[in-house]
Design a protein around this motif. Structure first.
Motif, mmCIF file in Angstrom:
data_model
loop_
_atom_site.group_PDB
_atom_site.id
_atom_site.type_symbol
_atom_site.label_atom_id
_atom_site.label_comp_id
_atom_site.label_asym_id
_atom_site.label_seq_id
_atom_site.Cartn_x
_atom_site.Cartn_y
_atom_site.Cartn_z
ATOM 1 N N VAL A 99 47.488 -21.488 16.468
ATOM 2 C CA VAL A 99 48.064 -22.318 17.525
ATOM 3 C C VAL A 99 47.417 -23.701 17.514
ATOM 4 O O VAL A 99 46.189 -23.822 17.597
ATOM 5 C CB VAL A 99 47.879 -21.653 18.908
ATOM 6 N N ASP A 100 48.233 -24.715 17.346
ATOM 7 C CA ASP A 100 47.768 -26.097 17.390
ATOM 8 C C ASP A 100 48.553 -26.785 18.494
ATOM 9 O O ASP A 100 49.764 -26.944 18.374
ATOM 10 C CB ASP A 100 48.089 -26.819 16.073
ATOM 11 N N VAL A 101 47.875 -27.188 19.548
ATOM 12 C CA VAL A 101 48.627 -27.811 20.624
ATOM 13 C C VAL A 101 47.682 -28.602 21.514
ATOM 14 O O VAL A 101 46.490 -28.314 21.566
ATOM 15 C CB VAL A 101 49.393 -26.734 21.431
ATOM 16 N N ALA A 102 48.207 -29.610 22.170
ATOM 17 C CA ALA A 102 47.377 -30.408 23.060
ATOM 18 C C ALA A 102 48.009 -30.451 24.444
ATOM 19 O O ALA A 102 49.225 -30.449 24.580
ATOM 20 C CB ALA A 102 47.230 -31.822 22.518
ATOM 21 N N ILE A 103 47.170 -30.423 25.451
ATOM 22 C CA ILE A 103 47.645 -30.572 26.825
ATOM 23 C C ILE A 103 46.974 -31.835 27.361
ATOM 24 O O ILE A 103 45.748 -31.878 27.496
ATOM 25 C CB ILE A 103 47.252 -29.363 27.686
ATOM 26 N N ALA A 104 47.786 -32.834 27.644
ATOM 27 C CA ALA A 104 47.213 -34.101 28.108
ATOM 28 C C ALA A 104 46.811 -33.980 29.566
ATOM 29 O O ALA A 104 47.234 -33.064 30.276
ATOM 30 C CB ALA A 104 48.238 -35.216 27.944
ATOM 31 N N ARG A 105 45.961 -34.898 30.008
ATOM 32 C CA ARG A 105 45.570 -34.948 31.414
ATOM 33 C C ARG A 105 46.774 -35.025 32.326
ATOM 34 O O ARG A 105 47.768 -35.609 31.932
ATOM 35 C CB ARG A 105 44.769 -36.227 31.648
ATOM 36 N N HIS A 106 46.650 -34.483 33.484
ATOM 37 C CA HIS A 106 47.698 -34.570 34.519
ATOM 38 C C HIS A 106 48.977 -33.837 34.153
ATOM 39 O O HIS A 106 49.953 -33.963 34.866
ATOM 40 C CB HIS A 106 48.087 -36.027 34.832
ATOM 41 N N THR A 107 49.035 -33.144 33.024
ATOM 42 C CA THR A 107 50.300 -32.476 32.699
ATOM 43 C C THR A 107 50.363 -31.100 33.321
ATOM 44 O O THR A 107 49.357 -30.418 33.452
ATOM 45 C CB THR A 107 50.466 -32.240 31.170
ATOM 46 N N GLU A 113 55.961 -30.009 30.541
ATOM 47 C CA GLU A 113 56.081 -29.560 29.175
ATOM 48 C C GLU A 113 56.170 -28.036 29.142
ATOM 49 O O GLU A 113 55.592 -27.365 29.992
ATOM 50 C CB GLU A 113 54.860 -30.021 28.369
ATOM 51 N N VAL A 114 56.901 -27.501 28.150
ATOM 52 C CA VAL A 114 57.063 -26.055 28.040
ATOM 53 C C VAL A 114 56.537 -25.610 26.685
ATOM 54 O O VAL A 114 56.849 -26.211 25.668
ATOM 55 C CB VAL A 114 58.552 -25.658 28.166
ATOM 56 N N PHE A 115 55.697 -24.562 26.692
ATOM 57 C CA PHE A 115 55.244 -23.946 25.443
ATOM 58 C C PHE A 115 55.987 -22.633 25.299
ATOM 59 O O PHE A 115 56.002 -21.833 26.230
ATOM 60 C CB PHE A 115 53.742 -23.634 25.464
ATOM 61 N N VAL A 116 56.581 -22.410 24.142
ATOM 62 C CA VAL A 116 57.331 -21.176 23.953
ATOM 63 C C VAL A 116 56.630 -20.317 22.916
ATOM 64 O O VAL A 116 56.412 -20.746 21.781
ATOM 65 C CB VAL A 116 58.769 -21.470 23.504
ATOM 66 N N PHE A 117 56.283 -19.103 23.300
ATOM 67 C CA PHE A 117 55.642 -18.176 22.369
ATOM 68 C C PHE A 117 56.638 -17.130 21.905
ATOM 69 O O PHE A 117 57.501 -16.693 22.667
ATOM 70 C CB PHE A 117 54.454 -17.477 23.039
ATOM 71 N N ASP A 118 56.517 -16.779 20.624
ATOM 72 C CA ASP A 118 57.356 -15.717 20.100
ATOM 73 C C ASP A 118 56.531 -14.938 19.088
ATOM 74 O O ASP A 118 56.068 -15.506 18.094
ATOM 75 C CB ASP A 118 58.596 -16.325 19.427
ATOM 76 N N ARG A 119 56.324 -13.674 19.359
ATOM 77 C CA ARG A 119 55.526 -12.813 18.489
ATOM 78 C C ARG A 119 54.246 -13.475 18.009
ATOM 79 O O ARG A 119 53.964 -13.527 16.818
ATOM 80 C CB ARG A 119 56.328 -12.393 17.285
ATOM 81 N N GLY A 120 53.500 -13.986 18.945
ATOM 82 C CA GLY A 120 52.183 -14.503 18.603
ATOM 83 C C GLY A 120 52.163 -15.903 18.030
ATOM 84 O O GLY A 120 51.119 -16.381 17.611
ATOM 85 N N GLU A 126 57.842 -23.371 19.974
ATOM 86 C CA GLU A 126 58.437 -24.617 20.457
ATOM 87 C C GLU A 126 57.531 -25.197 21.529
ATOM 88 O O GLU A 126 56.869 -24.464 22.257
ATOM 89 C CB GLU A 126 59.823 -24.361 21.072
ATOM 90 N N ALA A 127 57.505 -26.521 21.629
ATOM 91 C CA ALA A 127 56.768 -27.169 22.704
ATOM 92 C C ALA A 127 57.450 -28.485 23.021
ATOM 93 O O ALA A 127 57.832 -29.228 22.115
ATOM 94 C CB ALA A 127 55.316 -27.406 22.298
ATOM 95 N N GLY A 128 57.646 -28.766 24.281
ATOM 96 C CA GLY A 128 58.290 -30.016 24.650
ATOM 97 C C GLY A 128 58.839 -29.909 26.052
ATOM 98 O O GLY A 128 58.785 -28.842 26.664
ATOM 99 N N VAL A 159 51.970 -27.671 32.471
ATOM 100 C CA VAL A 159 52.561 -26.963 31.337
ATOM 101 C C VAL A 159 53.075 -25.607 31.801
ATOM 102 O O VAL A 159 52.422 -24.932 32.584
ATOM 103 C CB VAL A 159 51.504 -26.753 30.226
ATOM 104 N N ALA A 160 54.255 -25.228 31.322
ATOM 105 C CA ALA A 160 54.754 -23.879 31.569
ATOM 106 C C ALA A 160 54.727 -23.131 30.246
ATOM 107 O O ALA A 160 55.094 -23.688 29.214
ATOM 108 C CB ALA A 160 56.174 -23.927 32.113
ATOM 109 N N VAL A 161 54.258 -21.882 30.277
ATOM 110 C CA VAL A 161 54.218 -21.071 29.061
ATOM 111 C C VAL A 161 55.204 -19.934 29.229
ATOM 112 O O VAL A 161 55.168 -19.215 30.226
ATOM 113 C CB VAL A 161 52.803 -20.508 28.823
#
Ligand SMILES: Nc1ncnc2c1ncn2[C@@H]1O[C@H](COP(=O)(O)OP(=O)(O)OP(=O)(O)O)[C@@H](O)[C@H]1O
Ligand SMILES: Nc1ncnc2c1ncn2[C@@H]1O[C@H](COP(=O)(O)OP(=O)(O)OP(=O)(O)O)[C@@H](O)[C@H]1O
Ligand SMILES: [Mg+2]
Ligand SMILES: [Mg+2]
Lengths: 598, 603
Positions: free
Chosen positions: A377-385, A561-568, A572-574, A387-389
């Motif tokens: 998993v490579d992802v960044a969460i900026a300040r003040h955001t 922002e939305v992070f989408v997980f599928d089988r580990g 998708e992220a955006g 995020v929904a997973v």
């Protein structure tokens, strides 16, 4: 209860290492026990010396009093017996002082040990904690420690005194007659040697008993903890059958152990009889030959009684010693289990308060002995955001959240908070800034106010009310019969499932973290309340970073922002709108949600 | 204080009597063995005395002895010690046997009560307490049973010892006559001092265990909020109290034990002084002196058995009081003798709620005057805000609790009038929080019901749980840990759903049973339920539209009452509360969209 560690347990038992090594490590961890040991041992010496007073007095009375060369010397008897009485009294005093010291030192040492082990359980990662039954963890800081204290204060004491008593009795005997001394030892030696064998048999019997106690408690606890399920499915018969079987098998095992113990106990009597018979036969022959006086022979009968108690209780004492060592190992096992998600402590970085940003760099995770459940998993969460997973059940969302809050450490890669690896951040600082609310809001058996205050003990009632009001829950609170003073029951079971979640959320909110992670924290709350909560959180969390896992995609719609997980995998992220347009996994999930909720 | 102590003692004696009545044969044998032991102990001293007078002293005096005399002496000593040993084996073995039989008997009775008493009773007692009632409390109730035969045998021993001493020499017997009561008295004071301290230590031990249990149970919360230090302080406080309590016990034990050890020794010394005067003036044989001294030496330890029993009595009566509280608890859900009509066996059930009221705390009703009629085969959705009483309603339907007022009817029969087992055979409830047994997947689904694996798989398929079960090592045989810790939330819920479906219930109650399942899986579950055309009446607690859409009728619960019922579109127009609740997401989305466009316009 000291149920054996479960098969999947990751807690050590320190099986390796001798009993002696365990003993030494144990003592090192509770230094109070060995402090001032020398005076205690000196007192023990005096206390045991008293045990041979009576046999010696018997011998003296007969040989130097009644059978004195110039006829019975009653003055000598009075004088000698008086001295003996003083000796007995001194013994009492010495034994009292010794007992006091031993009790005080051992209790102080064991309280320290318990507390250290308790703390260490909390320092272990959730994962390691989960490999062990809760009951077993509890027994490691309670009954296992009790077995040690029981041994130190009973078996250990007896062992100490017995050894001293045997040595002294042997010395006195040897002075009186080396032939009879040899005879007594020839009678008792096989028994002393057999003690180990007896004890081994006994301890394997007791091991079975302990295992069955564990099974029995497990069976009974199902009828208590799972009472609802048992009732709803009318499986009382089956549950009762299981309990009856477990109770019966425990009884059978305990009775078997008892048979062994009773037999072992009685052999001391038989051997004492044998020794007495031999002493009289040989002693009389020696007496006829003029090699022993009457008083000395009779004193032997009294001295033999000093041998009986040690062999009688010997097996039990040895079993106790073994239990104590086993208990000690289990306690040390906790302390020896490395805190796999360790606090860097003083060397760690202290993060200043304020908005937080997070970065996952090539993070993978696999549960111990399991397949990889989170891949690269490579992802960044900026300040003040915000995020929904989202993602299917079992896709790794909770795993992601646990890595984010450092309840676990990644197998590969790293998680950075404000540019610092999470592993380098001091816990005191981390837990203040990053708080996670899990799905099942665990509440402590106390009032609502106490539970709300859990993350911020200094909060006043006004602050509690303010927080509840800010979250839009004031109306709900006022509807409770006792308001803030409402008792929530154990695990919070006197509240409804949704209400429990409200309390857990408010509790985290009061702790005022900079990054709030919600793992399906409102899954049981009604839509209107949920929306109200979400809005309240947004309102006050402007500036706060938040990560929310939810199956209700209303959360995702509102997120930055939305992070989408599928089988580990993070597939998708955006922002919501972008992902819907993209027509991928998220679009499908969202379509399913829309068709179901509107 | 004094009265209380006497009451405790009386109660303790009652436990002993009860135990003797429960296991008369086994405990009788133990007492008999103990009496033999007591007699043999006295006999040992007698034999030693006689041997001294008749064999040892003559031999030393005359400088000669006979093989016959020696052999006889040795034989006599051996025989008494064998008899004594046999007495010990019988006493210890049968006493233990009796103790374990009693433990097992009362553990079974206590657990039967747990299974019989209503949930409302369970709600009032903590898990930890109930577990210790069945384990530690039962055990401490019958702890005095182990030394009881010993103590009774000692009474026999003491009587014979005094008789034997008086026959030997009245002057020396006087020492025994003073010494024995002195030991008993000291024992008595000892136990009186010790037992309140021991009871306190016991209570603290339970408290410590409770603190540890709760703290470890909530370990996740402790960690999440960084409260490890505070929890440790809480534990350390009780651990410190326990340390002090144990040390207090130690001080008493440490003082009395050496005194009890010393008393018989002082007795022997007294015998030596008095005896030697009488031996010197020729009125006493040396052997008799030895006999009495020896008797005092070997009876010193057994006498303490009486103290062991006395000392355990307070703890026993505390334990027994707690066990009794469980055994005497009433309020089991009474059952009737009615059966549901056989013809209805495969068809859906008719459900009726007539004016049902329920409250957990008196004075604050959770449900109040609930009326409901569900025709067979229909699906009803129950909707209401958080804490409005939906789960309470669901638990009434499977008769986990009985209504405080009104009645729940199945096929027109009040649930309370049905035979045991009838309700569960017809109704299945899937809980909001699934409970997973520490068992295999198969057993978690069947719960002992004998059904072929095919049916288990079918149920799992319907619950959308077949895929993940296939992935577990061992599939249906895979074992699941305590409370299902190794499964994800959604996986636990689907397992619980399969458990209900495999029973093909005539009334299926789903209490928000898909809350932890993602929308896609939920859609498949719902579609499956619809297609399977279950021959069931379904009551489903839900918020989601799709779930509600399955229903023929919606019941809206507000403040413990059914405030509206009808089809979903009807309620949307007639019930503002319902509309607010159900359209919350939509309104939110719309408002956000508007806020978004406003913002865009502004920027
Ligand atoms: N303690 C554990 N030990 C072993 N495997 C685990 C453990 N916890 C979770 N898993 C497995 O890891 C995978 C991911 O689980 P995770 O809990 O992260 O899923 P999730 O996306 O949160 O699911 P849900 O929506 O159902 O909560 C699942 O296959 C699960 O079975
Ligand atoms: N064991 C209990 N003791 C006391 N009060 C209780 C108990 N269980 C529930 N309550 C109270 O009864 C009310 C109804 O609870 P219930 O669980 O039926 O609500 P619900 O509608 O299922 O809520 P949710 O949507 O959160 O699941 C709540 O206010 C709750 O606090
Ligand atoms: Mg999850
Ligand atoms: Mg509910």
């Amino acid at each position: 209860m000291s149920t054996a560690a479960g098969p999947g347990s990751r807690l050590g038992d320190v099986r390796s290492g001798s009993a002696w090594a365990t003993f030494r490590r144990g003592l090192a961890l509770s230094p109070e026990i060995t402090q001032g040991l020398t005076p205690t041992l000196l007192l023990a010496l005096v206390a045991t010396a008293g045990r041979v007073v009576v046999p010696i007095a018997v011998q003296q009375t007969i040989d130097d009093g009644l059978n004195a060369a110039g006829g019975p010397d009653l003055g000598f008897v009075r004088w000698m017996v008086g001295l003996a009485a003083v000796g007995v009294v001194i013994t009492v005093v010495a034994a009292y002082l010794m007992n006091r010291r031993i009790f005080r030192a051992s209790e102080a040492g064991l309280a320290t040990l318990r507390t250290k082990a308790f703390r260490h359980v909390h320092d272990l990662s959730v994962l390691t904690q989960d490999t062990e039954r809760r009951g077993s963890l509890v027994s490691r800081v309670t009954s296992d420690v009790d077995t040690i204290s029981q041994f130190v204060q009973w078996g250990g004491l007896i062992m100490l005194v017995s050894i001293g008593q045997l040595i002294l009795a042997t010395i006195v005997m040897a002075v009186y007659s080396w032939q009879l001394t040899l005879l007594v030892w020839v009678c008792f030696l096989p028994l002393f040697l057999a003690l180990r064998t007896f004890q081994r048999m006994l301890s394997s019997a007791y091991m079975v008993v302990r295992e069955r106690v564990g099974g029995m408690l497990g069976a009974i606890s199902e009828s208590v903890v799972g009472a609802q399920a048992v009732r709803a499915y009318a499986v009382e018969g089956r549950t009762q059958q299981r309990i009856d079987d477990a109770v019966e098998s425990h009884r059978v095992a305990a009775s078997r152990a008892q048979r062994l113990a009773a037999t072992a106990f009685s052999t001391g009597e038989v051997v004492a009889g044998l020794a007495n018979a031999a002493i009289i036969v040989v002693g009389v022959l020696l007496g006829v030959a003029g090699d022993i006086t009457l008083g000395r022979l009779l004193a032997f009968l009294f001295l033999v009684t000093l041998f009986v108690a040690p062999v009688q209780v010997g097996t039990e004492v040895l079993s106790e010693a073994q239990n104590a060592i086993a208990g000690w190992r289990r306690v040390l096992g906790i302390l020896d289990t490395p805190a796999d998600v360790a606090d860097p402590g003083e060397d760690g970085v202290r993060l200043p308060r304020g908005p937080i940003d997070v970065r996952f760099e090539g993070v993978s995770y696999a549960y111990p002995n399991g397949p990889t459940v989170l891949h690269e998993v490579d992802v960044a969460i900026a300040r003040h955001t915000r995020v929904a997973v989202v993602g299917e059940t079992g896709s790794g969302k909770t795993t992601f959240a646990k890595l984010l809050t450092r309840l676990m450490d990644p197998v590969h890669g790293r998680v950075l908070v404000d540019g610092t690896d999470l592993r380098d951040v001091r816990f005191a600082s981390l837990r203040e800034r990053v708080v996670m609310v899990p799905q099942e809001g665990f509440l402590f058996d106390d009032t609502l106010a106490a539970n709300l205050r859990y993350g911020k003990p200094e909060a006043t009632d006004e602050e509690l009310l303010l927080a509840v009001t800010e979250l839009g829950l004031r109306e709900w609170l006022d509807s409770l019969p006792a308001g803030l003073e409402t008792p929530v029951g154990q695990r919070g079971e006197s509240l409804s499932a949704g209400e429990r979640q409200l309390v857990a959320l408010a509790r985290a909110y009061l702790a005022d973290p900079d990054l709030l992670v919600l793992d399906e924290a409102t899954s049981a709350v009604d839509p209107a309340t949920e929306v109200r909560l979400a809005r309240a959180l947004e309102g006050v969390s402007r500036g706060r970073t938040s990560v929310t896992i939810a199956h209700r995609l209303s959360t995702a719609e509102a997120a930055d922002e939305v992070f989408v997980f599928d089988r580990g995998r993070l597939v998708e992220a955006g922002p919501h709108a972008e992902l819907v347009d993209k027509g991928g996994v998220y679009a499908a999930l969202h379509a399913a949600w829309v068709s179901q909720s509107r | 204080m004094r009265d209380e102590r006497q009451a405790t003692l009386r109660e303790g004696v009652r436990i002993l009597v009860r135990a003797m009545r429960d296991e008369p044969v086994i405990l009788g044998i133990a007492v008999a063995g103990s009496a033999v032991y007591g007699l043999a102990t006295v006999a040992t001293a007698e034999v030693i005395g006689r041997v001294t007078d008749r064999v040892i002293v003559p031999a030393f005096r005359d400088g000669e002895t006979t093989t016959g005399a020696l052999a006889l002496a040795a034989l006599a000593i051996m025989v008494t010690s064998l008899v004594k040993a046999a007495g010990i084996v019988v006493r210890r073995y049968f006493a233990g046997l009796g103790q374990y039989l009693l433990n097992a008997r009362y553990r079974r009775q206590v657990s039967r009560q747990y299974l019989r008493l209503p949930l409302s009773w369970h709600h009032q007692h903590s898990t930890g307490k109930l577990l210790s009632n069945a384990n530690a409390d039962v055990e401490s109730s019958f702890w005095p049973i182990a030394p009881l035969p010993f103590a009774l045998g000692v009474v026999v021993m003491l009587v014979f010892a005094l008789v034997s001493m008086f026959l030997a020499d009245p002057a020396l017997a006087l020492v025994g006559a003073l010494l024995f009561p002195a030991i008993l008295l000291l024992n008595f004071f000892y136990q009186r001092r010790l037992s309140p301290l021991a009871t306190r230590a016991q209570a603290l031990r339970a408290e410590l265990s409770g603190v540890a249990h709760e703290s470890f149970d909530g370990a996740m919360v402790v960690k999440a909020l960084g409260r490890e230090a505070a929890e440790t302080a809480r534990f350390a406080k009780v651990a410190g109290q326990l340390r002090d309590a144990n040390a207090a016990v130690g001080r008493v034990r440490g003082a009395f034990d050496p005194m009890l050890d010393a008393l018989p020794n002082l007795g022997v010394l007294a015998v030596l002084i008095i005896g030697s005067v009488r031996v010197a003036d020729g009125s006493l044989a040396a052997g008799t002196l030895v006999q009495v001294a020896y008797l005092l030496t070997i009876t010193a330890f057994p006498i303490r058995a009486i103290g062991f029993v006395l000392g355990e009595l307070p703890r026993a009566s505390v334990g027994w009081r707690r066990v009794r509280a469980v055994l005497d608890a009433t309020g089991a859900l009474p059952h009737g003798t009615d059966r549901l009509s056989a013809s209805g066996d495969d068809g859906a059930a008719h459900l009726g709620l007539h004016d049902v009221g329920y409250s957990y705390v008196e004075g604050t009703p959770v449900l109040d005057g609930v009326h409901l009629d569900v025709e067979p085969g229909r699906t009803v959705a129950v909707v209401g805000s958080t804490g409005s009483g939906k789960s309470t309603l669901a638990s009434l339907l499977v008769r986990l609790v009985d209504p405080v007022s009104g009645a729940v009817l199945l096929d027109g029969t009040d649930l309370r009038r049905l035979e045991p087992g009838q309700v569960a055979a017809a109704v299945s409830l899937v809980f909001q929080q699934p409970f997973i047994f520490e068992d295999s997947v198969r057993d978690n689904v069947t719960l002992g019901l004998t059904v072929p694996d095919d049916d288990v798989w079918a149920a799992l398929r319907l619950a959308q749980g077949d895929r993940f079960v296939h992935e577990l090592a061992g599939e249906l045989d895979a074992r699941i840990g305590e409370r299902g810790a190794t499964l994800s939330g959604g996986q636990r819920q689907r397992l619980a759903l399969a458990r209900a479906l495999v029973r093909k219930p005539r009334l299926l109650v789903l209490d928000d049973a898909t809350s932890a399942v993602d929308p896609e899986v939920e859609r498949r579950i719902l579609a499956g339920l619809r297609d399977a055309a279950l021959p069931s009446t379904v009551v489903v607690v839900a918020y989601r539209r799709a779930t509600i859409a399955l229903a023929d009728e919606v019941v809206y619960v507000e403040n413990g009452r059914v405030s509206a019922r009808g089809s979903h579109p009807e309620l949307l127009t007639t019930s503002p509360g319902y509309r607010d609740l159900i359209t919350a997401y939509e309104r939110d989305a719309v408002e956000r969209a508007m806020a978004g466009t406003n913002q865009e316009k502004r920027s």
